[in-house]
Structure formats: C-alpha cells, structure tokens
Design an enzyme around this catalytic site. Sequence first.
Site, mmCIF file in Angstrom:
data_model
loop_
_atom_site.group_PDB
_atom_site.id
_atom_site.type_symbol
_atom_site.label_atom_id
_atom_site.label_comp_id
_atom_site.label_asym_id
_atom_site.label_seq_id
_atom_site.Cartn_x
_atom_site.Cartn_y
_atom_site.Cartn_z
ATOM 1 N N GLY A 94 -8.013 8.674 10.406
ATOM 2 C CA GLY A 94 -8.273 8.689 11.847
ATOM 3 C C GLY A 94 -9.343 9.658 12.310
ATOM 4 O O GLY A 94 -9.567 9.800 13.508
ATOM 5 N N LYS B 49 0.874 -1.179 0.000
ATOM 6 C CA LYS B 49 0.000 0.000 0.000
ATOM 7 C C LYS B 49 0.908 1.225 0.000
ATOM 8 O O LYS B 49 1.665 1.442 0.941
ATOM 9 C CB LYS B 49 -0.890 0.011 1.244
ATOM 10 N N THR C 114 -8.704 2.631 12.455
ATOM 11 C CA THR C 114 -8.946 3.340 13.714
ATOM 12 C C THR C 114 -10.302 3.024 14.333
ATOM 13 O O THR C 114 -10.407 2.737 15.528
ATOM 14 C CB THR C 114 -8.835 4.865 13.476
ATOM 15 N N ALA D 218 -9.525 5.150 4.804
ATOM 16 C CA ALA D 218 -9.349 6.274 5.732
ATOM 17 C C ALA D 218 -10.627 7.050 6.012
ATOM 18 O O ALA D 218 -11.415 7.333 5.117
ATOM 19 C CB ALA D 218 -8.274 7.241 5.256
ATOM 20 N N GLY D 219 -10.790 7.368 7.270
ATOM 21 C CA GLY D 219 -11.887 8.221 7.711
ATOM 22 C C GLY D 219 -13.209 7.521 7.958
ATOM 23 O O GLY D 219 -14.172 8.140 8.409
#
Lengths: 66, 256
Positions: free
Chosen positions: B159, B98, B208, B185-186
């Site tokens: 995050g 990645k 996360t 992400a997010g």
Amino acid sequence: MCVRINGDNQPFASLTTVAALISLRKLRPETVVVEHNGVILARDKWTETAIKENDVLEILSFVGGG
Amino acid sequence: MEDPFIIAGHTIKNRFLLGTGKFASHLLMKNTITASRAHIVTVALRRIDTQSSHDDNILEYLPKECITMPNTSGARNADEAIRIARIARAAGCGDWIKIEVISDNKYLLPDNAQTIIATEALAKEGFIVMPYMNPDLADARRLCDAGAASIMPLGSPIGTNKGVCMRELIKILVEEISLPVVVDAGIGRPSHAAEAMELGADAVLVNTAVATAQNPVLTARAFSLAIEAGRLAYCSGISASKETAEASSPLTGFLR
C-alpha cells in the site's frame, strides 16, 4: 443458551441447527462459510448440525483483498 | 513471439494480477478487472458482520474466466494461514492460495519463516501455493523446496506505492530462482510495473494503486500496457546503461 459467534458470546432463546442460525441472521447460504468448533462445515451438513451451549462458530465470507 | 506464462502447469493469459481490495464498489471492481484483462484475481476471507446485511457477494462480480486466488491476509503465523487456506478451499474457491503471513503491523512485512512452513503444509495438501515474501534468496530457495508454485517478493511495503525499492534483490531472485517471480506489493505506478517487468519478473500483482486511483478502469489499462511493454523490453534484451556518453549518430565523415 450462549454461543460464541465470530469471537462474541451471543445469547439465544432457542437454537436448533446451523441452518436455522443462518436463516435467523438472514444470511445467504451460498455467500458464507461456517466453521463449527474448529471444523469446516459443508453446506449440506448445516441442517443436521445441532448447535449446543458454548459452541464456537465462525461465519466467514469473501471480501476484496490484495 | 511465443512467451507463455505458466504457473503449476496452468497457462496464465495475463502477467497482470489484480487485487480486489479497496474498490469503491463491486461493480467498479468488475469493470476494472475487465479493463485489466487480469486472469488471476485475489480475494480475502473475513468474519461477517452479523449486524449488517450481506446481499452483495463479491464472488458474483468476478468474471467467470478469472482464477480466484484467496489470500491468507490476517494470518499471523503458519497455523492461521493453513486454517484460512482450508476454509477458502472448502468454500469452493479452488486450489489457488496466496500465502500472506504478517506479524508486523507497522510495515506489514511478511514473516518468511512462517510462510515457508505454511507453504510446505499446503503444497502437500494439493494447493497451488503462491507465497508473498521478503525478497531473500535463501528463503526463496526454501520456498521452492517446500513446493511453492511461484514466489511473490514485495517491491516495497503493502500500500505504500513506493515502487520496486527491492530492485537489486528481486533481480537476484529472477536470476537464481526457476519458479515464476511475481512482484507483489508497493507497485504504485505503471512505470514501477514496467520496471519490475524489465528486471525480468514474470508478472506483477497490483491492488491499491489501481483501486484507489480516481479512475481505476483507466489506471488498470495503463498498468496493463506498462506490464506488456516491460515484458517485451525484457525479452528483447535491451542494452545495459553506461556511465559515459556514446553517440547515437556517426561522429565521422561530416564537414571535417
């Protein structure tokens, strides 16, 4: 002599090989990757790779990450 | 319903990709991976702390059936990403990588230009490259040309748990890019993951939100169900939303 390990200059009374350093630091060989003067060092080369004054070593391992 | 998820010729058994950061323990991470049924898990490479003990090797806790995909986190430019990828492969982690190139410390947004350079170099070296990117159509096309195996647009900054803030742009990528689109992400809640999948994303990568939940194992299960539900909804061709009401029951033939 002085060797740069993971960005820190570290003094050593005597050092012979990468394998000796890994053993000295009590690291499990199968858990770390070593880069020696910018070259990735295969594990089977550790015993024959001598460490010299001012060598630069990176010792890395896998950690959690996203 | 046959709905294979294929990246670079490999059939991936689950559309839920899981990151391994921030777990309270390796054992909890392992149990969470099992609950998630993720087939691809990500790890990072870091300098060891030579002053502490290193008996716990994260790789030993990853299920054997999982594909371990190292990331290049910490890389600030293409050269550093390439270097990390080569080290990871030399360490025996396989060809999956990645690409994550970040020079912005506040929002941790990826540098698309450097990511494209790293993708091209590593694809030529035989890596299966999955680049994390700002959802930009022109850059996504450049990544395809550079040899990426998928693209991984961010839903919102890493995050933040803000969900699919980049919704409209990701929708465009889904329409226009033939490579698998993995929203990375997010993603903070199962409903966010379902939303990404309903938009037509091929998969979602979460870390996360799962790792920092009170009960990561249960959270992973919730995400897994949401991702499956979102995918089914996308495949089913759910109806578009409308501005005005439309009765569900017939309005004629009763009392009047």
